[in-house]
Scaffold this motif. Structure first.
Motif, PDB file in Angstrom:
ATOM      1  N   VAL A 107      -5.407  -2.675   8.493  1.00  0.00           N
ATOM      2  CA  VAL A 107      -5.874  -3.879   7.786  1.00  0.00           C
ATOM      3  C   VAL A 107      -6.990  -4.547   8.578  1.00  0.00           C
ATOM      4  O   VAL A 107      -8.012  -4.950   8.010  1.00  0.00           O
ATOM      5  N   ALA A 108      -6.816  -4.690   9.879  1.00  0.00           N
ATOM      6  CA  ALA A 108      -7.840  -5.338  10.705  1.00  0.00           C
ATOM      7  C   ALA A 108      -9.161  -4.586  10.615  1.00  0.00           C
ATOM      8  O   ALA A 108     -10.229  -5.186  10.434  1.00  0.00           O
ATOM      9  N   ILE A 109      -9.097  -3.272  10.715  1.00  0.00           N
ATOM     10  CA  ILE A 109     -10.321  -2.458  10.665  1.00  0.00           C
ATOM     11  C   ILE A 109     -10.969  -2.541   9.288  1.00  0.00           C
ATOM     12  O   ILE A 109     -12.175  -2.790   9.165  1.00  0.00           O
ATOM     13  N   ILE A 110     -10.183  -2.347   8.241  1.00  0.00           N
ATOM     14  CA  ILE A 110     -10.728  -2.373   6.874  1.00  0.00           C
ATOM     15  C   ILE A 110     -11.245  -3.762   6.513  1.00  0.00           C
ATOM     16  O   ILE A 110     -12.306  -3.887   5.890  1.00  0.00           O
ATOM     17  N   ALA A 111     -10.528  -4.817   6.941  1.00  0.00           N
ATOM     18  CA  ALA A 111     -10.985  -6.190   6.658  1.00  0.00           C
ATOM     19  C   ALA A 111     -12.307  -6.472   7.357  1.00  0.00           C
ATOM     20  O   ALA A 111     -13.179  -7.144   6.800  1.00  0.00           O
ATOM     21  N   ALA A 112     -12.477  -5.953   8.562  1.00  0.00           N
ATOM     22  CA  ALA A 112     -13.733  -6.162   9.286  1.00  0.00           C
ATOM     23  C   ALA A 112     -14.872  -5.393   8.630  1.00  0.00           C
ATOM     24  O   ALA A 112     -15.970  -5.932   8.437  1.00  0.00           O
ATOM     25  N   VAL A 113     -14.613  -4.152   8.254  1.00  0.00           N
ATOM     26  CA  VAL A 113     -15.671  -3.296   7.714  1.00  0.00           C
ATOM     27  C   VAL A 113     -16.038  -3.671   6.279  1.00  0.00           C
ATOM     28  O   VAL A 113     -17.211  -3.809   5.944  1.00  0.00           O
ATOM     29  N   PHE A 114     -15.030  -3.855   5.409  1.00  0.00           N
ATOM     30  CA  PHE A 114     -15.303  -4.034   3.985  1.00  0.00           C
ATOM     31  C   PHE A 114     -15.268  -5.485   3.504  1.00  0.00           C
ATOM     32  O   PHE A 114     -15.898  -5.806   2.501  1.00  0.00           O
ATOM     33  N   LEU A 115     -14.518  -6.343   4.198  1.00  0.00           N
ATOM     34  CA  LEU A 115     -14.439  -7.742   3.767  1.00  0.00           C
ATOM     35  C   LEU A 115     -15.278  -8.670   4.635  1.00  0.00           C
ATOM     36  O   LEU A 115     -15.376  -9.858   4.354  1.00  0.00           O
ATOM     37  N   GLY A 116     -15.863  -8.123   5.691  1.00  0.00           N
ATOM     38  CA  GLY A 116     -16.711  -8.917   6.565  1.00  0.00           C
ATOM     39  C   GLY A 116     -15.953  -9.920   7.417  1.00  0.00           C
ATOM     40  O   GLY A 116     -16.549 -10.869   7.929  1.00  0.00           O
ATOM     41  N   GLU A 117     -14.640  -9.723   7.579  1.00  0.00           N
ATOM     42  CA  GLU A 117     -13.867 -10.648   8.411  1.00  0.00           C
ATOM     43  C   GLU A 117     -14.212 -10.407   9.876  1.00  0.00           C
ATOM     44  O   GLU A 117     -14.418  -9.276  10.304  1.00  0.00           O
ATOM     45  N   LYS A 118     -14.294 -11.489  10.620  1.00  0.00           N
ATOM     46  CA  LYS A 118     -14.685 -11.418  12.030  1.00  0.00           C
ATOM     47  C   LYS A 118     -13.464 -11.592  12.913  1.00  0.00           C
ATOM     48  O   LYS A 118     -12.707 -12.546  12.769  1.00  0.00           O
ATOM     49  N   LEU A 119     -13.281 -10.667  13.833  1.00  0.00           N
ATOM     50  CA  LEU A 119     -12.228 -10.775  14.823  1.00  0.00           C
ATOM     51  C   LEU A 119     -12.879 -10.905  16.193  1.00  0.00           C
ATOM     52  O   LEU A 119     -13.883 -10.243  16.475  1.00  0.00           O
ATOM     53  N   SER A 120     -12.326 -11.761  17.011  1.00  0.00           N
ATOM     54  CA  SER A 120     -12.855 -11.969  18.357  1.00  0.00           C
ATOM     55  C   SER A 120     -12.447 -10.798  19.242  1.00  0.00           C
ATOM     56  O   SER A 120     -11.556 -10.022  18.884  1.00  0.00           O
ATOM     57  N   PRO A 121     -13.054 -10.675  20.406  1.00  0.00           N
ATOM     58  CA  PRO A 121     -12.620  -9.626  21.343  1.00  0.00           C
ATOM     59  C   PRO A 121     -11.121  -9.736  21.671  1.00  0.00           C
ATOM     60  O   PRO A 121     -10.436  -8.703  21.761  1.00  0.00           O
ATOM     61  N   ALA A 122     -10.604 -10.945  21.785  1.00  0.00           N
ATOM     62  CA  ALA A 122      -9.171 -11.116  22.040  1.00  0.00           C
ATOM     63  C   ALA A 122      -8.350 -10.616  20.857  1.00  0.00           C
ATOM     64  O   ALA A 122      -7.284 -10.001  21.039  1.00  0.00           O
ATOM     65  N   ASN A 123      -8.849 -10.852  19.626  1.00  0.00           N
ATOM     66  CA  ASN A 123      -8.164 -10.339  18.441  1.00  0.00           C
ATOM     67  C   ASN A 123      -8.137  -8.812  18.449  1.00  0.00           C
ATOM     68  O   ASN A 123      -7.110  -8.199  18.139  1.00  0.00           O
ATOM     69  N   TRP A 124      -9.267  -8.196  18.790  1.00  0.00           N
ATOM     70  CA  TRP A 124      -9.326  -6.732  18.823  1.00  0.00           C
ATOM     71  C   TRP A 124      -8.411  -6.173  19.905  1.00  0.00           C
ATOM     72  O   TRP A 124      -7.810  -5.106  19.727  1.00  0.00           O
ATOM     73  N   LEU A 125      -8.304  -6.894  21.025  1.00  0.00           N
ATOM     74  CA  LEU A 125      -7.366  -6.479  22.062  1.00  0.00           C
ATOM     75  C   LEU A 125      -5.944  -6.497  21.507  1.00  0.00           C
ATOM     76  O   LEU A 125      -5.157  -5.567  21.731  1.00  0.00           O
ATOM     77  N   GLY A 126      -5.615  -7.534  20.744  1.00  0.00           N
ATOM     78  CA  GLY A 126      -4.301  -7.612  20.113  1.00  0.00           C
ATOM     79  C   GLY A 126      -4.067  -6.454  19.164  1.00  0.00           C
ATOM     80  O   GLY A 126      -2.977  -5.866  19.140  1.00  0.00           O
ATOM     81  N   VAL A 127      -5.087  -6.095  18.391  1.00  0.00           N
ATOM     82  CA  VAL A 127      -4.987  -4.968  17.462  1.00  0.00           C
ATOM     83  C   VAL A 127      -4.724  -3.678  18.251  1.00  0.00           C
ATOM     84  O   VAL A 127      -3.861  -2.873  17.885  1.00  0.00           O
TER      85      VAL A 127
END
Length: 141
Positions: A107-127
């Motif tokens: 979901v995080a990857i698809i939301a970033a790529v297709f929905l343009g949602e922004k995750l911070s570096p800390a968010n990506w670390l959590g993912v």
């Protein structure tokens, strides 16, 4: 009870119960039949909630785009459930559930790529930690 974290946590608790109850329930039952039984129960329960809340009135106002994506979501849900019950039938719940929760990573990857949602570096670390944790829980060492 009006905050999203409350409902998300409740969802997680019910998802955990789903895995345990389904693992017990799928014993001696075909995984596809078990999925059908679960689906019928969910359909009846959802219809009851919509009836009690009076939301049937808005059904005619659903737009074409919403219908399309709700139908596609339903198909994806059905496919997910069929795969989940098959995995529970042949695997351990404590291993199946964490791998299923890799959906959070997807979901995080698809939301970033297709929905343009922004995750911070800390968010990506959590993912990344969720991904690593799911694999570590599922793999017997």
């Amino acid at each position: 009870m009006a905050s999203w974290p409350f409902w998300a946590l409740a969802s997680a608790v019910f998802a955990a119960l789903t895995a345990i109850l389904a693992k017990i329930g799928v014993e001696g039952v075909g995984s596809n039949l078990a999925t059908l039984v679960r689906t019928v129960v969910i359909l009846a329960f959802a219809a009851l909630i919509v009836t009690v809340s009076g939301e049937w009135r808005g059904a005619g106002e659903i737009g074409r785009r919403s219908w399309l994506f709700l139908v596609l979501s339903g198909l994806a849900t059905g496919a997910s459930w069929l795969c989940y019950f098959r995995a529970l039938k042949i695997g351990e719940a404590a291993k199946v559930a964490p791998i299923d929760k890799l959906s959070v990573v997807f979901v995080a990857i698809i939301a970033a790529v297709f929905l343009g949602e922004k995750l911070s570096p800390a968010n990506w670390l959590g993912v990344a930690l969720i991904a690593a944790g799911a694999v570590l829980v599922a793999v017997r060492v």
